[in-house]
Design a protein around this motif. Structure first.
Motif, mmCIF file in Angstrom:
data_model
loop_
_atom_site.group_PDB
_atom_site.id
_atom_site.type_symbol
_atom_site.label_atom_id
_atom_site.label_comp_id
_atom_site.label_asym_id
_atom_site.label_seq_id
_atom_site.Cartn_x
_atom_site.Cartn_y
_atom_site.Cartn_z
ATOM 1 N N PHE A 103 7.729 16.837 -10.839
ATOM 2 C CA PHE A 103 8.602 15.940 -10.088
ATOM 3 C C PHE A 103 8.886 14.737 -10.948
ATOM 4 O O PHE A 103 7.993 14.058 -11.403
ATOM 5 N N LYS A 136 0.835 -1.205 0.000
ATOM 6 C CA LYS A 136 0.000 0.000 0.000
ATOM 7 C C LYS A 136 0.865 1.248 0.000
ATOM 8 O O LYS A 136 0.594 2.218 -0.711
ATOM 9 N N ALA A 137 1.930 1.227 0.817
ATOM 10 C CA ALA A 137 2.807 2.400 0.908
ATOM 11 C C ALA A 137 3.484 2.643 -0.440
ATOM 12 O O ALA A 137 3.604 3.783 -0.892
ATOM 13 N N GLN A 138 3.914 1.566 -1.098
ATOM 14 C CA GLN A 138 4.576 1.731 -2.392
ATOM 15 C C GLN A 138 3.598 2.217 -3.457
ATOM 16 O O GLN A 138 3.952 3.004 -4.334
ATOM 17 N N GLU A 171 1.113 4.137 -2.831
ATOM 18 C CA GLU A 171 0.905 5.544 -2.511
ATOM 19 C C GLU A 171 2.063 6.387 -3.039
ATOM 20 O O GLU A 171 1.856 7.480 -3.570
ATOM 21 N N ILE A 172 3.275 5.878 -2.911
ATOM 22 C CA ILE A 172 4.441 6.595 -3.433
ATOM 23 C C ILE A 172 4.299 6.754 -4.947
ATOM 24 O O ILE A 172 4.524 7.832 -5.500
ATOM 25 N N PHE A 220 1.574 6.801 -6.665
ATOM 26 C CA PHE A 220 0.488 7.741 -6.916
ATOM 27 C C PHE A 220 0.975 9.176 -6.722
ATOM 28 O O PHE A 220 0.703 10.052 -7.552
ATOM 29 N N LEU A 221 1.687 9.410 -5.644
ATOM 30 C CA LEU A 221 2.175 10.755 -5.367
ATOM 31 C C LEU A 221 3.173 11.190 -6.430
ATOM 32 O O LEU A 221 3.175 12.339 -6.870
ATOM 33 N N ASP A 222 4.032 10.260 -6.838
ATOM 34 C CA ASP A 222 4.991 10.573 -7.900
ATOM 35 C C ASP A 222 4.276 10.965 -9.179
ATOM 36 O O ASP A 222 4.646 11.912 -9.863
ATOM 37 N N PHE A 247 2.497 14.546 -8.783
ATOM 38 C CA PHE A 247 3.252 15.704 -8.316
ATOM 39 C C PHE A 247 3.805 16.420 -9.522
ATOM 40 O O PHE A 247 4.674 15.922 -10.200
ATOM 41 N N VAL A 248 3.315 17.624 -9.793
ATOM 42 C CA VAL A 248 3.697 18.346 -11.000
ATOM 43 C C VAL A 248 5.150 18.724 -10.939
ATOM 44 O O VAL A 248 5.616 19.304 -9.965
ATOM 45 N N SER A 300 11.657 4.273 -6.232
ATOM 46 C CA SER A 300 11.772 4.700 -4.848
ATOM 47 C C SER A 300 12.778 3.837 -4.107
ATOM 48 O O SER A 300 13.092 2.722 -4.512
ATOM 49 N N LEU A 301 13.268 4.356 -2.995
ATOM 50 C CA LEU A 301 14.246 3.626 -2.187
ATOM 51 C C LEU A 301 13.632 2.335 -1.672
ATOM 52 O O LEU A 301 14.253 1.284 -1.658
ATOM 53 N N SER A 302 12.344 2.412 -1.284
ATOM 54 C CA SER A 302 11.725 1.201 -0.752
ATOM 55 C C SER A 302 11.576 0.144 -1.830
ATOM 56 O O SER A 302 11.743 -1.036 -1.570
#
Lengths: 172, 153
Positions: free
Chosen positions: B124, B109-111, B113-114, B116-118, B121-122, B129-131
């Protein structure tokens, strides 16, 4: 005897008469001799019998299953048995928790990113009305900082630009 | 006098196993290094589930340098069985499997979300990700390679 006339696996292995109320019969059927053999090798029949006698009947099935599991683990790994599996799984839990902490920190970092600057607007991108509005305001064509005018004209109309600080998590 | 003196020497050097069985503890007693006289409960606990003769056979079948660990693991399993007479240490294994499932689900779920945010995010540039790179490095995303998992599913 346990079920039917055939002695249970434990009485077969121990070469004794399988009584009607044999404590092993419900859990060690004659068609799976290996199951009792392995439990007997690790724990011993008399110890298993004592363990089962100390438990209510409805829990004995699960107890036998766990004893079989432990005995198999001990045969597979005579030194560490189930403790080897516990150590392995605890290590995995730690690794996953570390990865989760890193992912959650990364989410926080992304959410705390400063709001990116909007790209500068070139006159060719404006429509005629916008251009005339800008020019009538005394602006001699310097579009170095178009944001205030742009926003004042288009703020009620422009839905394309999102405020990054208002991003919501998928999972809230 | 000599007889009493000899008995004193025997009782003071007997291991916990030989003391339990009230027998002479020979110099090459297989139990002596692992069941010391000052901790009788350790042997009583292990003997309750495995029996002295089974323990002796197990120890004889393994190299000397591994016997201490083997006795420690037997003691641990016996203690677990005392605390949980139905499931013993298998209960702990079940609980750990559940914790792993929960942690894997939360990590997925966290990945997501990352990602999704990526994506939203305009300006960016999305990068692995590191994870995600940690997961690829350790291979947990592919599921457990646990030989002990068959009992539970």
């Amino acid at each position: 005897m346990g079920s039917g006339s055939s002695p249970c696996a434990s009485c077969k292995l121990l070469r004794r008469r399988c009584a009607k109320d044999c404590i092993f019969a419900p859990y060690f059927p004659p068609d799976d001799p290996h199951k009792f053999a392995i439990v007997h090798k690790v724990f011993g029949a008399s110890n298993v019998s004592k363990m089962l006698q100390e438990l209510p009947v409805h829990q004995r099935g699960d107890a036998v299953s766990s004893l079989v599991y432990e005995a198999n683990a001990r045969m597979r790994d005579p030194v560490y048995g189930c403790v080897g599996a516990i150590s392995y799984l605890q290590n995995q839990v730690s690794q996953l928790q570390m990865q989760l902490a890193v992912a959650q920190a990364e989410i926080l970092c992304i959410q705390m990113q400063p709001e990116p600057e909007l790209p500068a607007i070139h006159p060719s991108m404006m429509d005629c009305d916008t251009k005339s509005l800008v020019l009538s305001g005394g602006n001699t064509g310097n579009f170095g900082d178009p944001m205030p005018q742009f926003l004042s004209y288009t703020s009620s109309n422009n839905n394309a630009i999102q405020d990054p600080l208002k991003r919501e998590s998928l999972w809230t | 006098m000599y007889r009493f003196h000899k008995l004193d020497k025997m009782t003071s050097t007997r291991c916990a196993v030989c003391k339990y069985f009230r027998r002479r503890c020979p110099p090459d007693c297989i139990f002596a290094p692992y069941f010391l006289n000052d901790n009788p409960q350790r042997f009583i606990c292990v003997h309750r589930f495995y029996g002295a003769s089974n323990i002796g056979k197990m120890l004889e079948e393994m190299p000397v340098q591994l016997r201490a660990d083997a006795v420690d693991s037997l003691y641990y399993e016996a203690k677990c069985r005392i605390q949980d007479p139905v499931y013993g240490c298998v209960g702990i294994i079940t609980s750990l499997h559940r914790q792993i499932q929960i942690a894997q689900s939360q990590l997925a779920k966290a990945q997501a979300e990352i990602s999704f945010l990526d994506a939203n995010f305009v300006g960016f540039e999305p990068t692995p990700s590191l994870s995600e790179s940690l997961v690829q490095q350790n291979g947990f995303e592919q599921g457990l390679d646990d030989p002990f998992s068959t009992w539970f599913y």
